[in-house]
Design an enzyme around this catalytic site. Structure first.
Site, PDB file in Angstrom:
ATOM      1  N   LEU A  77     -72.647  36.838   8.408  1.00  0.00           N
ATOM      2  CA  LEU A  77     -72.841  37.262   9.796  1.00  0.00           C
ATOM      3  C   LEU A  77     -72.153  36.336  10.794  1.00  0.00           C
ATOM      4  CD1 LEU A  77     -76.557  38.511   9.943  1.00  0.00           C
ATOM      5  CD2 LEU A  77     -74.454  39.859   9.798  1.00  0.00           C
ATOM      6  N   GLY A 133     -69.182  35.460  10.869  1.00  0.00           N
ATOM      7  CA  GLY A 133     -67.888  36.017  11.244  1.00  0.00           C
ATOM      8  C   GLY A 133     -67.873  37.515  11.400  1.00  0.00           C
ATOM      9  N   HIS A 134     -69.050  38.151  11.282  1.00  0.00           N
ATOM     10  CA  HIS A 134     -69.112  39.620  11.375  1.00  0.00           C
ATOM     11  C   HIS A 134     -70.236  40.025  12.336  1.00  0.00           C
ATOM     12  CE1 HIS A 134     -69.535  43.871  10.106  1.00  0.00           C
ATOM     13  NE2 HIS A 134     -68.324  43.733   9.611  1.00  0.00           N
ATOM     14  N   PHE A 135     -69.997  39.963  13.641  1.00  0.00           N
ATOM     15  CA  PHE A 135     -68.734  39.557  14.261  1.00  0.00           C
ATOM     16  C   PHE A 135     -68.973  38.284  15.047  1.00  0.00           C
ATOM     17  CE2 PHE A 135     -68.629  44.191  13.790  1.00  0.00           C
ATOM     18  CZ  PHE A 135     -67.492  44.329  13.006  1.00  0.00           C
ATOM     19  N   VAL A 158     -73.418  41.702  13.220  1.00  0.00           N
ATOM     20  CA  VAL A 158     -73.667  43.082  12.797  1.00  0.00           C
ATOM     21  C   VAL A 158     -73.647  43.123  11.269  1.00  0.00           C
ATOM     22  CG1 VAL A 158     -72.769  45.444  12.760  1.00  0.00           C
ATOM     23  CG2 VAL A 158     -72.691  44.104  14.878  1.00  0.00           C
TER      24      VAL A 158
END
Length: 294
Positions: free
Chosen positions: A179, A181-183, A188
């Site tokens: 999470l 890096g997402h985003f 998300v």
């Protein structure tokens, strides 16, 4: 099971004294609950039962949980999601017994874990129908032993299994490693990981011999994902959401098992997979053909 499939029988007699006692017992319930209870006792109209059950449960909930009950749907867990303890559950059962003029054995409550379980159980009782197949609860320790997956890549925290389906749950804590890096700045839960969670639940179904007639024990180290078709995602999921996972076997014939998958958060649909296919094999010396169809 539908709660809308039986016509109401002829009216019954409910004395003014009995009606007054019922109103007093339900005085902390909503007006809709009271009127549905009176209608049920006068006519035996089973269409009213779902409203009565939800209204009685709501009466014992903390105020902040009542909106969750109304919006959350049948997959809500009685203890974990709604904060109901065992003593409160006994009080709920006693008021249900009094309101519906029925008797419930405490042993019958052992396998009731969700609002949907409660609705189905009471519906069968008032209709005089046989109870559905009991689901077998699978806790975190069994899941850890039954799956080849492990932390931090395990996305089924608890489950229940019956021949027709497996259900599981996963709470997005927000500290999942991906999470970050997402985003960036907007965590998300990835759709690909949601499909992974469904696949893990399907593996659990197989390793726990879900169909009940597999000729051998499925080896957890010999189950592999092969394909996923007809995927639709309809809701963004973020930290704090509890994913309710459901897989239903469509075809199981060694060495392939095919499942339909659903994910929801409360009453909201999140994702659907028309077909999730896994390749599997049995533990050494236990393989032979077997078929399970939908």
């Amino acid at each position: 099971m539908s709660l809308l499939s039986m016509e109401a029988p002829s009216e019954k007699i409910l004395s003014p004294e009995d009606e007054e006692m019922m109103r007093d017992s339900l005085k902390r319930c909503s007006p809709e609950t009271v009127e549905s209870a009176l209608a049920y006792r006068k006519t035996g109209d089973v269409d009213r039962v779902a409203v009565i059950i939800i209204g009685i449960i709501e009466r014992f909930l903390e105020p902040d949980m009542r909106a969750r009950l109304r919006k959350g749907g049948d997959n809500q867990r009685i203890f974990e999601d709604l904060g109901i303890d065992s003593l409160t559950l006994v009080e709920i059962v006693m008021l249900v017994e009094e309101t519906l003029d029925m008797s419930i054995d405490n042993n019958e409550l052992r396998d009731l874990r969700t609002i949907g379980d409660v609705k189905t159980f009471i519906d069968c009782k008032v209709r005089g129908l046989p109870m559905p197949e009991k689901a077998r609860h699978v806790g975190a320790e069994v899941i850890d032993q039954a799956l080849p997956h492990g932390q931090p890549f395990l996305f089924v925290q608890e489950a229940s299994i019956r021949k027709s389906e497996a259900r599981g749950s996963y709470k997005i804590n927000g500290d999942e490693f991906f999470l970050e890096g997402h985003f960036k700045g907007n965590p998300v839960f990835p759709a690909s990981i949601m499909l992974e969670a469904l696949g893990q639940l399907a593996v659990l179904y197989l390793t726990q011999n879900g169909p009940g007639d597999l000729p051998g024990k499925v080896d957890k180290d010999k189950v592999f994902f092969t394909s996923c078709d007809g995927v639709r995602c309809t809701r963004v999921c973020k930290p704090g959401d509890v994913l309710t996972l459901t897989v239903k076997p469509k075809r199981i014939k060694h060495p392939v098992g095919t499942f339909e998958g659903h994910i929801s958060v409360g009453a909201e649909k999140v994702a659907f997979a028309e077909e999730i296919s896994l390749m599997f094999d049995f533990c050494s010396g236990e393989s032979s053909p077997s078929t399970v169809s939908e």
